[in-house]
Design an enzyme around this catalytic site. Structure first.
Site, mmCIF file in Angstrom:
data_model
loop_
_atom_site.group_PDB
_atom_site.id
_atom_site.type_symbol
_atom_site.label_atom_id
_atom_site.label_comp_id
_atom_site.label_asym_id
_atom_site.label_seq_id
_atom_site.Cartn_x
_atom_site.Cartn_y
_atom_site.Cartn_z
ATOM 1 N N CYS A 88 0.847 -1.188 0.000
ATOM 2 C CA CYS A 88 0.000 0.000 0.000
ATOM 3 C C CYS A 88 0.883 1.239 0.000
ATOM 4 O O CYS A 88 1.866 1.281 0.749
ATOM 5 C CB CYS A 88 -0.894 -0.023 1.241
ATOM 6 S SG CYS A 88 -2.000 1.388 1.358
ATOM 7 N N LEU A 89 0.529 2.221 -0.814
ATOM 8 C CA LEU A 89 1.328 3.456 -0.878
ATOM 9 C C LEU A 89 1.293 4.226 0.441
ATOM 10 O O LEU A 89 2.127 5.092 0.662
ATOM 11 C CB LEU A 89 0.840 4.347 -2.030
ATOM 12 C CG LEU A 89 1.002 3.761 -3.446
ATOM 13 C CD1 LEU A 89 0.413 4.704 -4.483
ATOM 14 C CD2 LEU A 89 2.465 3.459 -3.747
ATOM 15 N N GLU B 208 -8.665 -1.210 -2.505
ATOM 16 C CA GLU B 208 -8.990 0.220 -2.610
ATOM 17 C C GLU B 208 -10.339 0.534 -1.967
ATOM 18 O O GLU B 208 -10.487 1.566 -1.311
ATOM 19 C CB GLU B 208 -8.970 0.685 -4.069
ATOM 20 C CG GLU B 208 -7.619 0.557 -4.779
ATOM 21 C CD GLU B 208 -6.438 1.101 -3.990
ATOM 22 O OE1 GLU B 208 -6.615 2.066 -3.209
ATOM 23 O OE2 GLU B 208 -5.336 0.557 -4.132
ATOM 24 N N HIS C 266 -10.230 1.090 1.739
ATOM 25 C CA HIS C 266 -9.761 2.435 2.138
ATOM 26 C C HIS C 266 -10.930 3.397 2.363
ATOM 27 O O HIS C 266 -10.846 4.297 3.200
ATOM 28 C CB HIS C 266 -8.860 3.031 1.048
ATOM 29 C CG HIS C 266 -7.420 2.615 1.127
ATOM 30 N ND1 HIS C 266 -6.602 2.947 2.187
ATOM 31 C CD2 HIS C 266 -6.636 1.934 0.257
ATOM 32 C CE1 HIS C 266 -5.374 2.477 1.962
ATOM 33 N NE2 HIS C 266 -5.369 1.849 0.795
HETATM 34 CO CO CO Z 1 -3.714 0.963 -0.071
#
Ligand code: CO
Length: 150
Positions: free
Chosen positions: A88-89, A131, A134
């Site tokens: 994950c970024l 995603e 999130h």
């Molecule tokens: Co992520």
């Protein structure tokens, strides 16, 4: 278009529940354009709006099948199971093993407010699930059975 700063784990913005997009306007398009620049620059498989500090139900996914923008996405059905690595970024320098559905069916809107449905499998399905989590303040590290430093 611009690169936006990616919020890191520990920031409360990543733990909030995002609100639905109601206006498919220039502000949304600017957010989407910036998210595209950011995910391409960071070489991520996807990015969710809260990761750039915006609490709206907007994600982008960049996988083999193509580049996708999903507004107000909802998984309407899922099938099977797969276990595999995710990063994950917003969680730099780590990856972990997470169980996800093998296939998902997704309802979503595009940037013009038109409704679509899409089916995804394998890594594409995994990226969508990651995603969408999130948008409800959930990170893969909450679900991972095993986490390693890269
Ligand atoms: Co992520």
């Amino acid at each position: 278009m611009a690169i936006r700063n990616v919020v890191q784990v520990g920031d409360e913005v990543l733990r909030q529940k995002c609100a639905a997009v109601e206006n498919f306007d220039e502000k949304l398009w600017e957010l989407l354009d910036d998210m595209k620049d950011t995910v391409k620059m960071e070489e991520g498989a996807g990015l969710a709006a809260p990761q750039v500090g915006v609490l709206r139900r907007v994600v982008v996914v960049d996988v083999e099948e193509g580049y996708f923008e999903f507004i107000n996405p909802v998984i309407v059905s899922q099938k099977g199971e797969q276990s595999g690595w995710e990063g994950c970024l917003s969680v730099r320098g780590k990856s972990g093993i997470v169980s996800r559905p093998m296939k998902v069916k997704l309802n979503y809107y595009d940037r013009n407010g038109q409704k679509f449905q899409l089916q995804a499998k394998g890594f594409f399905a995994r990226a969508i699930c990651h995603e969408l989590d999130h948008l409800d303040g959930v990170l893969y590290i909450d679900k991972a059975t095993h986490i390693e430093k890269n």
